[in-house]
Motif scaffolding. Structure first.
Motif, PDB file in Angstrom:
ATOM      1  N   PRO A   6     114.837 -12.715  66.382  1.00  0.00           N
ATOM      2  CA  PRO A   6     113.965 -11.544  66.490  1.00  0.00           C
ATOM      3  C   PRO A   6     113.970 -10.667  65.243  1.00  0.00           C
ATOM      4  O   PRO A   6     112.939 -10.214  64.795  1.00  0.00           O
ATOM      5  CB  PRO A   6     114.495 -10.798  67.711  1.00  0.00           C
ATOM      6  N   GLY A   7     115.112 -10.404  64.656  1.00  0.00           N
ATOM      7  CA  GLY A   7     115.176  -9.550  63.470  1.00  0.00           C
ATOM      8  C   GLY A   7     114.516 -10.178  62.254  1.00  0.00           C
ATOM      9  O   GLY A   7     114.041  -9.476  61.365  1.00  0.00           O
ATOM     10  N   ASP A   8     114.530 -11.497  62.214  1.00  0.00           N
ATOM     11  CA  ASP A   8     113.948 -12.195  61.068  1.00  0.00           C
ATOM     12  C   ASP A   8     112.427 -12.265  61.133  1.00  0.00           C
ATOM     13  O   ASP A   8     111.767 -12.298  60.104  1.00  0.00           O
ATOM     14  CB  ASP A   8     114.493 -13.626  60.984  1.00  0.00           C
ATOM     15  N   ALA A   9     111.885 -12.309  62.348  1.00  0.00           N
ATOM     16  CA  ALA A   9     110.439 -12.480  62.504  1.00  0.00           C
ATOM     17  C   ALA A   9     109.667 -11.337  61.861  1.00  0.00           C
ATOM     18  O   ALA A   9     108.679 -11.569  61.160  1.00  0.00           O
ATOM     19  CB  ALA A   9     110.066 -12.614  63.973  1.00  0.00           C
ATOM     20  N   ALA A  10     110.100 -10.109  62.064  1.00  0.00           N
ATOM     21  CA  ALA A  10     109.381  -8.955  61.502  1.00  0.00           C
ATOM     22  C   ALA A  10     109.341  -9.028  59.983  1.00  0.00           C
ATOM     23  O   ALA A  10     108.288  -8.817  59.371  1.00  0.00           O
ATOM     24  CB  ALA A  10     110.018  -7.646  61.959  1.00  0.00           C
ATOM     25  N   ALA A  11     110.465  -9.336  59.375  1.00  0.00           N
ATOM     26  CA  ALA A  11     110.516  -9.432  57.909  1.00  0.00           C
ATOM     27  C   ALA A  11     109.635 -10.573  57.402  1.00  0.00           C
ATOM     28  O   ALA A  11     108.920 -10.417  56.409  1.00  0.00           O
ATOM     29  CB  ALA A  11     111.956  -9.621  57.445  1.00  0.00           C
ATOM     30  N   LYS A  12     109.676 -11.704  58.089  1.00  0.00           N
ATOM     31  CA  LYS A  12     108.849 -12.845  57.691  1.00  0.00           C
ATOM     32  C   LYS A  12     107.365 -12.503  57.790  1.00  0.00           C
ATOM     33  O   LYS A  12     106.582 -12.832  56.900  1.00  0.00           O
ATOM     34  CB  LYS A  12     109.158 -14.072  58.551  1.00  0.00           C
TER      35      LYS A  12
END
Length: 182
Positions: A6-12
């Motif tokens: 979940p935390g990575d999706a926003a940055a990606k």
């Protein structure tokens, strides 16, 4: 598609949107394209941003944050307000040259979102007001009130650099700025 934390999706999503929106234009890029480029599902995109409009606002806010970091880094070595003002011209040139002379992302967004009440326009106003405020603060230290003139030089140079696909308009604008802050 591999599962994204979940935390990575926003940055990606934000990284992909930033590259795509700047390169191709905001309205030309759909959420399917952003999700595919980011390697996430549309559900992950919407789960993090809620809508394309909110993604656009996040993209511009992130770009503003990076711009502020760039200004801080470039002007940090200068104590003299004249040098700080002129360093802004160097920062603008470096930023737009690095980005392939596609222009100011904030001005580009303004042209795509003509409604003055749109949240996108609010982010653009904030960005431009902060830049003018920075210039005004430096000029105040010099006893000058020429921030509006410097903003016109900066924005005009940004537009002309896109038209010419060349940094020379910034060199001309910086020379004129030097005379304004002399």
């Amino acid at each position: 598609m591999a599962k994204t934390r979940p935390g990575d999706a926003a940055a990606k999503v934000l990284n992909a949107a930033s590259a795509l929106f700047y390169r191709d234009g905001i309205h030309a890029v759909g959420v399917d394209t952003v999700a595919a480029e980011a390697g996430v599902t549309k559900a992950a995109l919407y789960g993090n941003f809620g809508s394309k409009s909110r993604l656009v606002v996040a993209y511009l806010r992130e770009r503003d944050r990076r711009w502020q970091e760039e200004i801080d880094a470039i002007t940090a070595g200068h104590d003299d307000p004249r040098e700080r003002v002129l360093a802004v011209f160097d920062a603008y040139e470096a930023w737009l040259s690095r980005d392939g002379f596609r222009g100011c992302a904030f001005l580009n967004a303004t042209s795509e979102f003509p409604d003055p009440g749109d949240p996108v326009r609010e982010v653009v106003r904030h960005h431009k007001t902060a830049l003018r405020g920075y210039l005004a603060a430096q000029l105040e230290r010099l006893g000058s009130g020429r921030a509006d003139e410097l903003m016109l030089l900066l924005e005009g140079a940004a537009v002309q650099s896109v038209v010419a696909q060349d940094a020379r308009p910034f060199h001309v604008a910086k020379r004129l700025a030097e005379s304004l802050v002399a």
